[in-house]
Design a protein around this motif. Structure first.
Motif, PDB file in Angstrom:
ATOM      1  N   ALA A 184       0.847  -1.185   0.000  1.00  0.00           N
ATOM      2  CA  ALA A 184       0.000   0.000   0.000  1.00  0.00           C
ATOM      3  C   ALA A 184       0.889   1.243   0.000  1.00  0.00           C
ATOM      4  CB  ALA A 184      -0.921  -0.005   1.222  1.00  0.00           C
ATOM      5  N   LYS A 185       0.288   2.401  -0.215  1.00  0.00           N
ATOM      6  CA  LYS A 185       1.062   3.638  -0.367  1.00  0.00           C
ATOM      7  C   LYS A 185       1.954   3.915   0.833  1.00  0.00           C
ATOM      8  CE  LYS A 185      -1.098   7.001  -2.298  1.00  0.00           C
ATOM      9  NZ  LYS A 185      -2.026   8.139  -2.552  1.00  0.00           N
ATOM     10  N   GLY A 186       1.419   3.729   2.039  1.00  0.00           N
ATOM     11  CA  GLY A 186       2.213   4.001   3.231  1.00  0.00           C
ATOM     12  C   GLY A 186       3.376   3.044   3.387  1.00  0.00           C
ATOM     13  N   GLN A 241       3.826  -4.849   6.167  1.00  0.00           N
ATOM     14  CA  GLN A 241       2.634  -4.391   5.442  1.00  0.00           C
ATOM     15  C   GLN A 241       1.447  -5.270   5.830  1.00  0.00           C
ATOM     16  OE1 GLN A 241       1.796  -1.885   2.803  1.00  0.00           O
ATOM     17  NE2 GLN A 241      -0.052  -2.667   3.771  1.00  0.00           N
ATOM     18  N   PRO A 298      -4.202  -0.041   4.106  1.00  0.00           N
ATOM     19  CA  PRO A 298      -3.420   1.156   4.442  1.00  0.00           C
ATOM     20  C   PRO A 298      -2.955   1.147   5.895  1.00  0.00           C
ATOM     21  CG  PRO A 298      -5.739   1.709   4.362  1.00  0.00           C
ATOM     22  CD  PRO A 298      -5.632   0.291   3.890  1.00  0.00           C
ATOM     23  N   HIS A 345       0.696  -0.146   8.223  1.00  0.00           N
ATOM     24  CA  HIS A 345       2.002  -0.795   8.235  1.00  0.00           C
ATOM     25  C   HIS A 345       2.770  -0.408   9.489  1.00  0.00           C
ATOM     26  CE1 HIS A 345       3.286   3.199   6.852  1.00  0.00           C
ATOM     27  NE2 HIS A 345       4.484   2.869   7.306  1.00  0.00           N
TER      28      HIS A 345
END
Length: 386
Positions: free
Chosen positions: A177-179, A324, A334, A336
């Motif tokens: 995910a982005k984070g 993650q 989203p 982590h």
């Protein structure tokens, strides 16, 4: 009457399946593997960096009920239930567990890759890479090709050891995910890794690589971590496979061609919709494969596969990591963890994997894994996230 079970492959899936099958005293279990020791594949980047040997003695992780045959399988004769070995020997079976795992191939389509790049996904390749890097000064630039988890871990480990590393990839951590991706990128930057994204390698030379846009990047050693493959044993044996060569099975992990052949781990393709190749999912698959076989021996109907994923653990050197989190269907959420805590968790996961195998060897049937990935529901919808 004694049932002979041959397990082809002695990795995470093969060992767990063999151990679990030892619940029955009326089974003769034979495991065929080309190496005399168990390889901790998730530690191969540490082997190259010199801080772990990435192997365990089979006496530690494998049930003493299983006979280890150090040899390579060359063909499965399903009609006569015979396994042919590289040594020229053959062995008969009542059931065969297909647990050959996955490989890390070099691409034929990239000129120079086979001559000048070294893969990392298998033990012998990691040994060759270790030898190669022993001749490369620390200050010399090296390139890691592939931004998946293997490439990220390798680049981090090498950079932490003091090497000048460039990581070349189409996308960094595409399964994250982005984070989680930001967490990885931040650590790579701290370690001095130069990340080149949106890039495709078109040629590998002895001292550099060339990208699609014509850019040359210096490389005293090129490490190839992009992509997985599988051994061609199933296809070479005339069994039905998916496009990558994984054995095609139903949802109980039974071959669509022969009910005496059951697949486990990375080389299984249930319903042609395989799970992500990983140690995390290979072991639940192995457990299910063994349970399918045991159910048949007991005259019961095997159940369908439904493992739950819990996340992805990434080491970023010895002092940091990224965990993650994921939904049960293996889609990243989203959420982590990063830093030293994540490194500690990752190390415990690596140790815990060996502990799971050891415990299953001593107390077969004890291994368990969360279920609830809603695989069957997703398959029915035609939109399985696996």
């Amino acid at each position: 009457m004694t049932t002979t079970v041959v397990v082809v492959g002695g990795g995470y899936a093969g060992v767990l399946a063999a151990n679990r099958l030892s619940q029955r005293s009326d089974t003769d279990i034979v495991m065929v593997n080309p190496r005399p020791h168990f390889v901790e594949r998730i530690r191969l980047h540490q082997l190259v960096a010199g801080n772990d040997d990435a192997v365990q003695d089979y006496a530690t992780v494998l049930t003493d009920r299983a006979k280890l045959v150090v040899d390579s399988a060359t063909r499965i004769d399903a009609a006569s239930r015979q396994l042919h070995l590289a040594s020229g020997a053959t062995m008969g079976y009542d059931y065969l567990v297909y647990a050959v795992g996955s490989t890390a191939p070099l691409p034929d389509a990239v000129p120079g890759a086979r001559d000048h790049a070294v893969p990392l996904g298998e033990y012998e390749a990691a040994q060759r890479l270790t030898q190669r890097l022993s001749d490369v000064p620390l200050q010399a630039p090296i390139v890691v090709v592939g931004g998946g988890l293997t490439g990220i871990e390798a680049a981090s480990e090498f950079a932490e050891a003091g090497r000048r590393v460039t990581l070349v990839t189409g996308a960094l951590g595409p399964s994250l995910a982005k984070g989680g991706r930001r967490s990885v990128a931040k650590r790579l930057k701290m370690l001095g890794v130069n990340v080149v994204e949106n890039a495709t390698v078109t040629q590998v030379h002895a001292d550099r690589i060339t990208l699609r846009d014509g850019t040359d990047l210096p490389s005293a050693a090129t490490v190839w971590t992009a992509g997985f493959g599988v051994p061609n044993l199933a296809a070479a044996s005339g069994l039905t496979t998916d496009r990558l060569g994984r054995l095609l099975t139903d949802e109980t992990l039974t071959s669509v061609d022969d009910s005496s052949i059951i697949a486990a781990g990375d080389a299984a393709s249930p319903s042609g919709v395989p799970l992500r190749m990983s140690c995390q999912l290979a072991m639940p698959l192995a457990s299910h494969a063994a349970d399918t076989l045991l159910a048949r021996l007991e005259g019961k109907k095997p159940t369908n596969l439904n493992p739950a994923s819990v996340g992805q653990c990434i080491s970023l050197g010895r002092h940091a990591g990224t965990i993650q989190m994921s939904h049960f269907n293996d889609v990243a959420m989203p959420m982590h963890l990063g830093g030293r805590l994540a490194a500690t968790i990752k190390e415990q996961v690596c140790k815990g994997t060996v502990s799971f195998l050891t415990k299953e060897a001593r107390k077969p049937g004890s291994y368990s894994w969360p279920k609830g990935g809603k695989r069957q529901k997703n398959l029915q919808k035609g939109a399985a996230h696996v």
